[in-house]
Each structure stands twice: as structure tokens, then as C-alpha cells.
Design a protein around this motif. Sequence first.
Motif, PDB file in Angstrom:
ATOM      1  N   VAL A   9     -48.636  39.087 -61.227  1.00 56.61           N
ATOM      2  CA  VAL A   9     -49.164  37.727 -61.104  1.00 56.61           C
ATOM      3  C   VAL A   9     -50.386  37.787 -60.196  1.00 56.61           C
ATOM      4  CG1 VAL A   9     -48.717  35.398 -60.215  1.00 56.61           C
ATOM      5  CG2 VAL A   9     -46.890  36.649 -61.377  1.00 56.61           C
ATOM      6  N   CYS A  10     -51.503  37.309 -60.681  1.00 54.07           N
ATOM      7  CA  CYS A  10     -52.727  37.359 -59.882  1.00 54.07           C
ATOM      8  C   CYS A  10     -52.630  36.374 -58.716  1.00 54.07           C
ATOM      9  CB  CYS A  10     -53.922  37.023 -60.759  1.00 54.07           C
ATOM     10  SG  CYS A  10     -55.471  37.185 -59.871  1.00 54.07           S
ATOM     11  N   PRO A  11     -52.866  36.853 -57.496  1.00 57.64           N
ATOM     12  CA  PRO A  11     -52.754  35.962 -56.339  1.00 57.64           C
ATOM     13  C   PRO A  11     -53.856  34.896 -56.307  1.00 57.64           C
ATOM     14  CG  PRO A  11     -53.142  38.250 -55.640  1.00 57.64           C
ATOM     15  CD  PRO A  11     -53.206  38.223 -57.135  1.00 57.64           C
ATOM     16  N   HIS A  12     -54.861  35.042 -57.181  1.00 61.12           N
ATOM     17  CA  HIS A  12     -55.931  34.047 -57.209  1.00 61.12           C
ATOM     18  C   HIS A  12     -55.436  32.732 -57.801  1.00 61.12           C
ATOM     19  CE1 HIS A  12     -60.077  32.670 -58.845  1.00 61.12           C
ATOM     20  NE2 HIS A  12     -59.927  32.253 -57.592  1.00 61.12           N
ATOM     21  N   ARG A  13     -55.228  32.694 -59.120  1.00 60.32           N
ATOM     22  CA  ARG A  13     -54.765  31.455 -59.761  1.00 60.32           C
ATOM     23  C   ARG A  13     -53.560  31.674 -60.664  1.00 60.32           C
ATOM     24  NH1 ARG A  13     -59.570  28.316 -59.703  1.00 60.32           N
ATOM     25  NH2 ARG A  13     -60.300  28.563 -57.584  1.00 60.32           N
ATOM     26  N   GLY A  14     -52.925  32.838 -60.475  1.00 60.04           N
ATOM     27  CA  GLY A  14     -51.649  33.002 -61.169  1.00 60.04           C
ATOM     28  C   GLY A  14     -51.696  33.560 -62.570  1.00 60.04           C
ATOM     29  N   MET A  15     -52.847  34.068 -62.988  1.00 63.10           N
ATOM     30  CA  MET A  15     -52.909  34.697 -64.322  1.00 63.10           C
ATOM     31  C   MET A  15     -52.063  35.973 -64.308  1.00 63.10           C
ATOM     32  SD  MET A  15     -54.012  34.889 -67.390  1.00 63.10           S
ATOM     33  CE  MET A  15     -54.043  36.202 -68.607  1.00 63.10           C
ATOM     34  N   LYS A  16     -51.499  36.310 -65.487  1.00 61.18           N
ATOM     35  CA  LYS A  16     -50.802  37.590 -65.634  1.00 61.18           C
ATOM     36  C   LYS A  16     -51.872  38.684 -65.616  1.00 61.18           C
ATOM     37  CE  LYS A  16     -47.342  39.642 -68.666  1.00 61.18           C
ATOM     38  NZ  LYS A  16     -46.635  39.534 -69.947  1.00 61.18           N
ATOM     39  N   LYS A  37     -57.621  44.939 -63.628  1.00 67.85           N
ATOM     40  CA  LYS A  37     -58.548  43.840 -63.420  1.00 67.85           C
ATOM     41  C   LYS A  37     -58.051  42.595 -64.136  1.00 67.85           C
ATOM     42  CE  LYS A  37     -63.336  42.791 -64.380  1.00 67.85           C
ATOM     43  NZ  LYS A  37     -64.563  43.325 -64.964  1.00 67.85           N
ATOM     44  N   CYS A  38     -57.967  41.497 -63.405  1.00 73.21           N
ATOM     45  CA  CYS A  38     -57.509  40.240 -63.989  1.00 73.21           C
ATOM     46  C   CYS A  38     -58.587  39.713 -64.934  1.00 73.21           C
ATOM     47  CB  CYS A  38     -57.230  39.244 -62.863  1.00 73.21           C
ATOM     48  SG  CYS A  38     -56.744  37.613 -63.462  1.00 73.21           S
ATOM     49  N   ILE A  39     -58.186  39.312 -66.150  1.00 71.28           N
ATOM     50  CA  ILE A  39     -59.195  38.895 -67.135  1.00 71.28           C
ATOM     51  C   ILE A  39     -59.759  37.500 -66.830  1.00 71.28           C
ATOM     52  CG2 ILE A  39     -58.346  40.293 -69.070  1.00 71.28           C
ATOM     53  CD1 ILE A  39     -57.101  37.634 -70.166  1.00 71.28           C
ATOM     54  N   TYR A  40     -59.132  36.759 -65.906  1.00 74.85           N
ATOM     55  CA  TYR A  40     -59.573  35.379 -65.695  1.00 74.85           C
ATOM     56  C   TYR A  40     -60.871  35.343 -64.865  1.00 74.85           C
ATOM     57  CZ  TYR A  40     -58.746  30.292 -65.126  1.00 74.85           C
ATOM     58  OH  TYR A  40     -58.833  28.933 -65.149  1.00 74.85           O
ATOM     59  N   HIS A  41     -60.823  35.784 -63.599  1.00 83.58           N
ATOM     60  CA  HIS A  41     -62.038  35.789 -62.790  1.00 83.58           C
ATOM     61  C   HIS A  41     -62.392  37.178 -62.282  1.00 83.58           C
ATOM     62  CE1 HIS A  41     -59.828  31.941 -62.131  1.00 83.58           C
ATOM     63  NE2 HIS A  41     -61.018  31.375 -62.336  1.00 83.58           N
ATOM     64  N   GLY A  42     -61.608  38.177 -62.728  1.00 84.19           N
ATOM     65  CA  GLY A  42     -61.997  39.554 -62.439  1.00 84.19           C
ATOM     66  C   GLY A  42     -61.532  40.150 -61.127  1.00 84.19           C
ATOM     67  N   TRP A  43     -60.627  39.526 -60.430  1.00 82.95           N
ATOM     68  CA  TRP A  43     -60.100  40.179 -59.232  1.00 82.95           C
ATOM     69  C   TRP A  43     -59.477  41.511 -59.653  1.00 82.95           C
ATOM     70  CZ3 TRP A  43     -57.477  36.804 -54.930  1.00 82.95           C
ATOM     71  CH2 TRP A  43     -58.370  35.810 -54.523  1.00 82.95           C
ATOM     72  N   ALA A  44     -59.615  42.502 -58.773  1.00 77.84           N
ATOM     73  CA  ALA A  44     -59.205  43.855 -59.171  1.00 77.84           C
ATOM     74  C   ALA A  44     -58.244  44.455 -58.148  1.00 77.84           C
ATOM     75  CB  ALA A  44     -60.434  44.746 -59.319  1.00 77.84           C
TER      76      ALA A  44
HETATM   77 FE1  FES Z   1     -56.935  36.308 -61.544  1.00 73.99          FE
HETATM   78 FE2  FES Z   1     -58.596  34.340 -61.022  1.00 73.99          FE
HETATM   79  S1  FES Z   1     -56.566  34.240 -61.758  1.00 73.99           S
HETATM   80  S2  FES Z   1     -58.961  36.434 -60.893  1.00 73.99           S
END
Ligand code: FES
Length: 461
Positions: free
Chosen positions: A87-94, A107-114
Motif C-alpha cells: 500500500v503506497c503511503p502517499h495516497r494508498g495506491m497498490k 515504483k507506484c504508478i499513481y504519482h511515482g513514489w519509489a
Molecule cells: Fe503512490 Fe501517490 S499513491 S505515489
Amino acid sequence: STRNVLSDGTKIEDLIKVDTREVQMRALSDHEIYDLEMQRVFGHSWLLLGHETEIPAENDFIVRDMGSDSVIVARGKNDQISVSLNVCPHRGMKISTVDAGNTPIHKCIYHGWAFRPNGDFLASPVEKECMHGTMMSKAELSLEQARVTLYGGLIFATWDHEGESFEDFLGDAKWYFDILFQRSDKGLEVLGPPQRFVVRANWKTAGEQSAADGFHTLTLHRWLGEVGNYAKSGQEGGADLSPEMIGVEVSSPHGHALRCIDLGRKIRKLTGLDPDVLSVDQKLDALPPPGVTREMVPQLKRKLSEDQLKVLVSMPPQVGGIFPNVLFAFVYIPQSDGTVLGLTLLHAYVPKGPDQLEFVNWVLAEKDTPQELKEKMLRQSIQLFGTSGMVEQDDSDTWPHMTTAAKGARGRKSTLKYQAVYATGAPEGWPGPGIVNEGFTKDDTQWHWWLHWHELMLANA
Ligand code: FES
Ligand code: FE
């Protein structure tokens, strides 16, 4: 949640009637109970996620589930295996949306946190332009880590960082599990990725059955004795499977269960000799354990104690469960040419909501097992077990019916009744620990499974 009463006033405590050994049927479908068990059972138990040979190289990863949470199981630097909440700590994307792969950076596909394979936060793509020093520390932005242990190469993890060690979790059952999982120099390996398929049933219908329900073989799998090699391998007339029901069952206060089944009949058939007069060596020679060749027998002798070897050649653990949702099968399957082929399998029944489970089926063999034998084991496993297997299509046909029945207006008020619970004790001279009962298969192991489920549902409130 500290709630011990369901919204209709039913107490968790009353879901099981200990004196009459009944379980309220609603436990097999109720979503409130399901939500609580995700926290209290799956949030506190060691859970099987896979085998380390699924991720042999650095940066290899697989995506699995711990209860209702997706996790990334990855091999990082120095062969360290990490289990990170997916779970991405940014906005919760898988973060990882695939089943498996190899990457040094997730790398998260939503905003790219890695993130690194071990879950460490690495960077966000527009940190300089966007964040202006307002970001939390890297440690606070890293992926939540589960506690991980390897046992015979199997990857287990738990969210309970303060809870019991894996050894304590296995308890007395470890002595038996070591016979299966820790018996060769190089250990086990997976024969390909696991089969995964969804069954419309509550996870407990399969979990409880895995706690060594032997009895159902006589009816649900009756065809085994009527057609094919089992029938041929039997006495005249074939169809009687009941000798397979005789053995030793081990229950555990932790809900684990083992059915140790007498090999005497098979050894007698293979050698023509009375198994009671044969030495351990002669028995190992007549019928080596699944995936073990005669050349590998010295490994068994190095790894196992004399007592463990004695159990392995006469009354080996063949099926059973690791609480809460794992089945193991180290079974001896008769072949048309009169020989016996051993198979080694593991299943996890991953909860996917109150009415759905994912059946994950791993086929294993010892690393040292010759390739040709591995292929035979794989082929026979696929034929009998898992998605396409004739045997387990029977089982996965019953579980949805039980789940649906538990939703009926009357059905949900019924109870599951554990009748065949009586202690017969261990056979004389039995060397293994635990709650041991000999004789015809019965309900003790499954009843202990429920008692532990109940204990966790109450203790972890
Ligand atoms: Fe993963 Fe924003 S939710 S980078
Ligand atoms: Fe079955």
C-alpha cells in the motif's frame, strides 16, 4: 476492535459451545465475524506466503496476501527476504499490481513514489519542485514491514511484532513438521509457480478440513477406492479405503494438526514381508519418502533423529494443517505398475471476503530429487490435487455449499457438531510429542482447530 458482542447481541464467546462441542454455523458466512477474524486471527498468526525458491535472485519478488492485505515478498540485498505492506503511503495506491517479477525499485504508478525491495522509501519524482522540504522522514514514508521467518525455505510472516516466536507457534507440532520440511541437505523447492484459483466459500470451511479431516475420504472421495490405482492397490475387491483411516493423529493447542498414516500395508505389498520384522533401513529401501531416492537416504539419517526416522518409515505424517489456513500433503500414491509415487504439496486458503477464498497450491520436491522424478510428481499432483485435480475438486465442491447454508435464515442458526472426539492416547512406545491419539480417524484435530480459533477471537479483542 475490543467488541466481544456482535450487532445482534450474540457474544463471541457463545459462537462455540465447549461442553457439547458445537460451533454456530453463522461463523461460516458472517461478515462481522470475518472482519474480526482478519484482525484477531490473521493479524496475530504466522501466515504462509510462499517458498524462498520462488524468488531465488536478488530483487525477485512475489505479491501475496496476509489475510485481507496484499504484501510484496521480495529478496533484497544480502539474501534478506522482506514482506512489505503493498500500500503506497502517499495516497494508498497498490504499489505492485502484478503477481511476480524482478525489480530493484518498486515504483507506484499513481504519482511515482519509489521503494526498495525491502520497503525503504527511496524518492518521489518531483521532490524538489513539489515538496519544498515539507516531507516526512524517509523512515516514516517506508512501507510497513511484517515480521518474517524462513522455515525449511517456507516464508512465513506475521504483523504481530511482539507475539510469539515461530518455534513457539509451531509448538509440539514442530517435531513432526521437521520430519517433512527439514529432512534433506538442500531442502525443498517449488516446481513452478503455485496454481491460484478462487472458490466461493468461507476460508474456514477449507481451514477446518485441513486440520486433518480423514473421515470424509470414505464418502466424498469414495471413487478413489473404486477406480484407478487405489482400487488396484487394495486387497481383492479394491474399494475399501478404511485401512487408510488408521493411524495416529496429533492435535495441537495452536490448532495445527497431523494425520500420520500407517505405511505397513504398502510396505507389505511392495516387499511381501511383514513390516514389523523389517529394520528402518529396509523400510527406507522398500518405500523411501516422497521425492527421496535411495541415494538421498543418508541425508535423512543425518538430519533426523532416530525417533523421527522411526515415525517416518512406519507412520509418517501424510496430511494435516498449519493453523490457520494451510494444508500440507506428503502422500504416497499407488501407481498402475504396482509402485508408489510420493507427492509433496502445500495449500493456503487465503480469505477474500466472508464468502470467498483463494486456493493457492504449491507443488514441491526436494532440491536433490532427480529431474525425471520431479516431473512425475508434478504431473501426478496436477492430476489429483489443486485446480484441475480430481480429488480436490470434490472438496472444493462442498465448501461453497456449507458457506451458502450458513447464510440461510434457519441455516445460520444451526450448529456444526463435533461428535467423534475422544482421547485414545498414543500407541505404546510412540516417540513424538503433542496431543496424540491412535486408531481410526476422528474429530479431535478439527475440534482443537476451532478451540484455537475461538481463543484468538477472544484473546485478541
Ligand atoms: Fe503512490 Fe501517490 S499513491 S505515489
Ligand atoms: Fe479431501
